[in-house]
Enzyme design. Structure first.
Site, PDB file in Angstrom:
ATOM      1  N   PRO A 213      35.729  35.588  31.159  1.00 42.59           N
ATOM      2  CA  PRO A 213      34.927  36.097  32.278  1.00 42.59           C
ATOM      3  C   PRO A 213      34.474  37.525  31.988  1.00 42.59           C
ATOM      4  CG  PRO A 213      37.255  35.940  32.876  1.00 42.59           C
ATOM      5  CD  PRO A 213      37.163  35.469  31.468  1.00 42.59           C
ATOM      6  N   ASP A 390      36.757  41.867  29.494  1.00 46.59           N
ATOM      7  CA  ASP A 390      37.375  40.626  29.965  1.00 46.59           C
ATOM      8  C   ASP A 390      38.072  40.910  31.304  1.00 46.59           C
ATOM      9  OD1 ASP A 390      39.015  38.433  30.376  1.00 46.59           O
ATOM     10  OD2 ASP A 390      39.572  38.233  28.253  1.00 46.59           O
ATOM     11  N   HIS A 391      37.554  40.323  32.358  1.00 48.49           N
ATOM     12  CA  HIS A 391      38.081  40.641  33.693  1.00 48.49           C
ATOM     13  C   HIS A 391      39.482  40.076  33.918  1.00 48.49           C
ATOM     14  CE1 HIS A 391      38.130  42.184  37.593  1.00 48.49           C
ATOM     15  NE2 HIS A 391      36.970  41.761  38.060  1.00 48.49           N
ATOM     16  N   ARG A 392      39.960  39.232  33.000  1.00 48.49           N
ATOM     17  CA  ARG A 392      41.340  38.760  33.135  1.00 48.49           C
ATOM     18  C   ARG A 392      42.311  39.872  32.776  1.00 48.49           C
ATOM     19  NH1 ARG A 392      41.116  33.858  29.132  1.00 48.49           N
ATOM     20  NH2 ARG A 392      40.126  35.548  27.988  1.00 48.49           N
TER      21      ARG A 392
END
Ligand code: CAO
Length: 420
Positions: A213, A390-392
């Site tokens: 993401p 990376d939004h994780r």
């Protein structure tokens, strides 16, 4: 005299396949240990494959243009000396004849009956996705039918051993064909093969874009003073053998931000649910080559001064453009910079270079009117910066802080930081 099979060795992380671009020996040749047998266009570089031992070439199983994978036998050698440990690979993903025969038999039994994805680890799924393999066709030998790496290997080997079977297997040819579009109907067209580098770029980009993401955040740095220092000291750098361009200054600012915000210098271990924080600062730099995008890595950037960064980057970029970069030069990156500013353009949305978690995209520094005190405007040189992450692993607030740190480092660079 023993006959041994020379197989494609493991060439590094992610370098599990490639196309043969040169074969330097022929059947009947006597060869020495470490003599280069062939060259493989692999993972963005051309890698020589040396012989693990001396002998006489009995049979060559491949030809130029063939696609090969790690563990595949490429040549049979009649051993002429004492047995030597085979660096190049009999032990790699080898498969017995029984397994090869079993695989074609087993494969058709493994269409998913209920449409549910078969059980497999994220690593196996990633490999399958990279290679375009439909896991519902692979027989899982682990408990409960779970698919392991060895099952994937067996399936791949089956496709190689049984080309007639693979040709009829829809899973191996799931890529959409351009044929159906009938481009020729609308005018003259030309077709050219997609090089293995282009295919690799495609695989990597698709994998990153579809599994990570992405957020992309934009900012601008006022580099008016910085560019003045660059101009002032460029000749001195040149005299000592380095070209002071924008990228080494960016590397310096990025390293400073990575030190302050370590989560940007990490990778996500999806299997173990861990974030791997790296204590090294290896900066990948996207290089535009005639063949396509290649990302060599400038290792230990934190231990180098601006002059060394400038010199090393220049050499690395040149080696990359000439396709002489080694596999080691392409490995171990912890963060990537993609500077398109030498070509032009403003903000853009760079794709994260997996397994890293962030990438900085840089556009061309351009003069723009900037409001200063007293309601006046001044022409300032503004550098467009785009940070994808990376939004994780990273949240937006930290993204903004990280990017701001880069901006401030560039803006607060002093003459003494650049002076040589
Ligand atoms: N803004 C303004 N000027 C810039 C600039 C920027 N962001 N980046 C570079 N420049 C200047 C340089 O300082 C240099 O100026 P001089 O000729 O006056 O010295 C000139 O533009 C040419 O620069 P360069 O490209 O040789 O400079 P570099 O060392 O900073 O960059 C490299 C090296 C390897 C990053 C670059 O050559 C390159 O290949 N960029 C393309 C990256 C790419 O393809 N990204 C896309 C990835 S996604 O598909």
């Amino acid at each position: 005299m023993r006959l041994i099979e020379i197989r494609i060795p493991h060439l590094g992380e992610g370098a599990d396949s490639g196309a043969i671009v040169n074969i330097f020996v022929k059947e009947g040749d006597s060869i020495t240990k470490d003599q280069t047998l062939l060259e493989l266009e692999n993972e963005k570089a051309v890698a020589p494959i040396p012989s693990p031992q001396a002998g006489v070439v009995k049979k060559i199983h491949v030809k130029v243009g063939d696609k090969v994978t790690v563990g595949q036998a490429v040549l049979s050698l009649a051993e002429s000396g004492a047995p030597v440990s085979t660096g190049a690979a009999p032990a790699a993903p080898s498969i017995t004849a029984r397994e090869a025969v079993a695989a074609p038999k087993a494969e058709t039994h493994h269409e998913s009956k209920i449409g549910a994805p078969p059980a497999a680890s994220p690593t196996v799924r990633r490999m399958a996705r990279d290679l375009g393999i439909d896991l519902t066709r692979v027989r899982g030998s682990e408990s409960g039918g779970r698919i392991g790496v060895q099952d994937l290997r067996a399936y791949i080997q089956h496709l190689q051993f049984a080309p007639q079977a693979s040709a009829s297997a829809p899973a191996a040819s799931v890529k959409p064909s351009a044929e159906k579009h009938h481009f020729e109907k609308w005018g003259a067209v030309e077709r050219k093969p997609v090089s293995s580098l282009r295919q690799k770029i495609g695989q990597k980009m698709t994998e990153s874009w579809t599994t990570t993401p992405h957020i992309t955040q934009f900012d601008e740095a006022d580099i008016t003073a910085l560019m003045a220092y660059r101009k002032k000291f460029a000749a001195a750098y040149e005299k000592k053998g380095a070209k002071l361009t924008v990228t080494p200054l960016l590397i310096r600012a990025v390293v400073s931000a990575l030190k302050k915000y370590p989560s940007f210098n990490s990778s996500l271990d999806e299997e173990k649910h861990e974030i791997v924080l790296k204590h090294y600062f290896n900066i990948g730099v996207a290089v535009d080559t005639d063949a396509g995008l290649i990302v060599p890595v400038l290792h230990d950037a934190d231990k180098k001064d601006l002059f060394s960064l400038a010199k090393e980057l220049d050499q690395l970029a040149e080696k990359t453009r000439q396709r002489k970069v080694s596999l080691d030069d392409l490995k171990g990156g912890s963060f990537t910079i993609s500077n398109l500013g030498g070509i032009g353009g403003g903000h853009f949305t760079p794709i994260i270079n997996k397994p890293e978690v962030a990438i900085l995209g840089v556009g061309k520094g351009a003069l723009k009117p900037v409001a200063v005190s007293g309601g006046n405007f001044e022409p300032r040189l503004l550098l467009p910066l785009s940070l994808s992450y990376d939004h994780r692993v990273v949240d937006g607030a930290d993204g903004a802080r990280f990017l701001r740190h880069i901006v401030e480092t560039l803006e607060n660079t002093q003459e003494s930081d650049v002076k040589i």
